[in-house]
Design an enzyme around this catalytic site. Structure first.
Site, PDB file in Angstrom:
ATOM      1  N   ASP A 102      68.251 -31.012   6.412  1.00 32.32           N
ATOM      2  CA  ASP A 102      67.915 -32.377   6.039  1.00 32.32           C
ATOM      3  C   ASP A 102      67.099 -33.024   7.168  1.00 32.32           C
ATOM      4  OD1 ASP A 102      68.608 -34.668   3.987  1.00 32.32           O
ATOM      5  OD2 ASP A 102      69.157 -35.494   5.939  1.00 32.32           O
ATOM      6  N   TYR A 209      65.233 -43.432   8.607  1.00 33.10           N
ATOM      7  CA  TYR A 209      64.361 -43.629   7.446  1.00 33.10           C
ATOM      8  C   TYR A 209      63.379 -44.783   7.687  1.00 33.10           C
ATOM      9  CZ  TYR A 209      67.486 -40.614   4.715  1.00 33.10           C
ATOM     10  OH  TYR A 209      68.221 -39.548   4.237  1.00 33.10           O
ATOM     11  N   HIS A 264      71.757 -29.904  -2.493  1.00 32.68           N
ATOM     12  CA  HIS A 264      71.158 -30.320  -1.225  1.00 32.68           C
ATOM     13  C   HIS A 264      71.887 -29.784   0.001  1.00 32.68           C
ATOM     14  CE1 HIS A 264      68.597 -32.772   1.275  1.00 32.68           C
ATOM     15  NE2 HIS A 264      69.642 -33.346   1.848  1.00 32.68           N
TER      16      HIS A 264
END
Length: 284
Positions: A102, A209, A264
């Site tokens: 990730d 982010y 994921h």
């Protein structure tokens, strides 16, 4: 196998780092993603250490016990990747194997692109090269739709309130729903929720982010020289497979492993396959 936990000075920041195995043997650096922690790699830390590797798993800035700078700009990829270079320097490691998932995978792409001389091989899970991701966000509407949450996170405070609601209930359910081949470990989720609550770390984790828009670094024109094995879940709800293929096109030596019925979290959903892959890839 004993896991050692210590705070180290990594450049201008203090990071909590877990290590295992004797120094002086082949090193492996493990980079966790969002919203996990260094100990999310526990089974693999023990596996690699027991097979003769010196394992280093830092808690990256903003997470857990590591320092949490207050500015969004402190979470730019340039800062995140340089942290890992400083960690390697602290342990006097000139060259290491690299594993990342990730956001840890995203940092891994940056490291092997900008600092290729520091890495032997890279095993990257569930994230594309940053230039590929940037292109798909702009030009691929279906990927932009899958990444809606990244745009939502850009708002201040509201994402934190939503994520933390009812002791992270809905956020935890979203994590569970993004795993398919095996359930996301309940014990890990309980530990993560406790850490998020006690450390009040969600804002700093989300700042990764929020800093995406400040990434100015361009990939060198030459292809990535570090051999890359990219692992992807065929049922990853966040990322399209085409980005994996486009990322490997940037590599001189790239191997793509698509795990069917996997979401994921390949390192949780496919432990046997990942363990075997790690050992064979790094020469055991």
């Amino acid at each position: 196998m004993e896991l050692k936990n210590e705070m180290i000075q990594a450049g201008g920041i203090r990071l909590n780092v877990i290590t295992a195995g004797p120094k002086g043997v082949p090193p492996v650096v493990l980079l966790h993603g969002f919203p996990e922690r260094a100990l999310s790699w526990r089974d693999y830390i023990e596996l690699l250490a027991n097979h003769g590797f010196f394992v280093i798993a830092p808690e990256q800035r903003g997470y857990g016990h590591s320092e949490r700078p207050g500015k969004v700009s402190d979470y730019r990829m340039e800062c995140l990747s340089l942290d890992i270079v400083h960690v390697m320097n602290h342990y006097q490691i000139k060259k290491a194997n690299l594993i990342g998932h990730d956001w840890g995978c995203a940092v891994g792409w940056f490291l092997i692109t900008i600092y290729p001389e520091r890495f032997n091989k890279a095993l990257l899970l569930s994230s594309p090269h940053w230039e590929v991701f940037r292109k798909h966000l702009l030009l691929n509407p279906s990927q932009a739709l899958k990444s809606w949450y990244m745009f939502a996170i850009q708002f201040p405070k509201l994402p934190e309130l939503f994520i933390s609601a009812h002791n992270f209930k809905f956020f935890g359910e979203a994590i569970k729903k993004s795993a398919f081949n095996a359930p996301y470990p309940e014990s890990e989720l309980v530990a993560l929720k406790k850490e998020w609550k006690e450390k009040s770390s969600m804002t700093f984790m989300l700042n990764w982010y929020r800093a995406m828009k400040d990434l100015k670094e361009k990939s060198p024109k030459e292809k990535i020289s570090v051999p890359v094995t990219l692992v992807w879940g065929a049922r990853d709800p966040f990322l399209q497979k085409k980005m994996a293929e486009d990322s490997l096109a940037l590599c001189e030596k790239g191997q793509f492993i698509l795990l069917e019925n996997t979401g994921h979290w390949p390192h949780h959903e496919n432990k046997i396959e990942l363990s075997t892959l790690m050992l064979s890839l790094f020469g055991v």
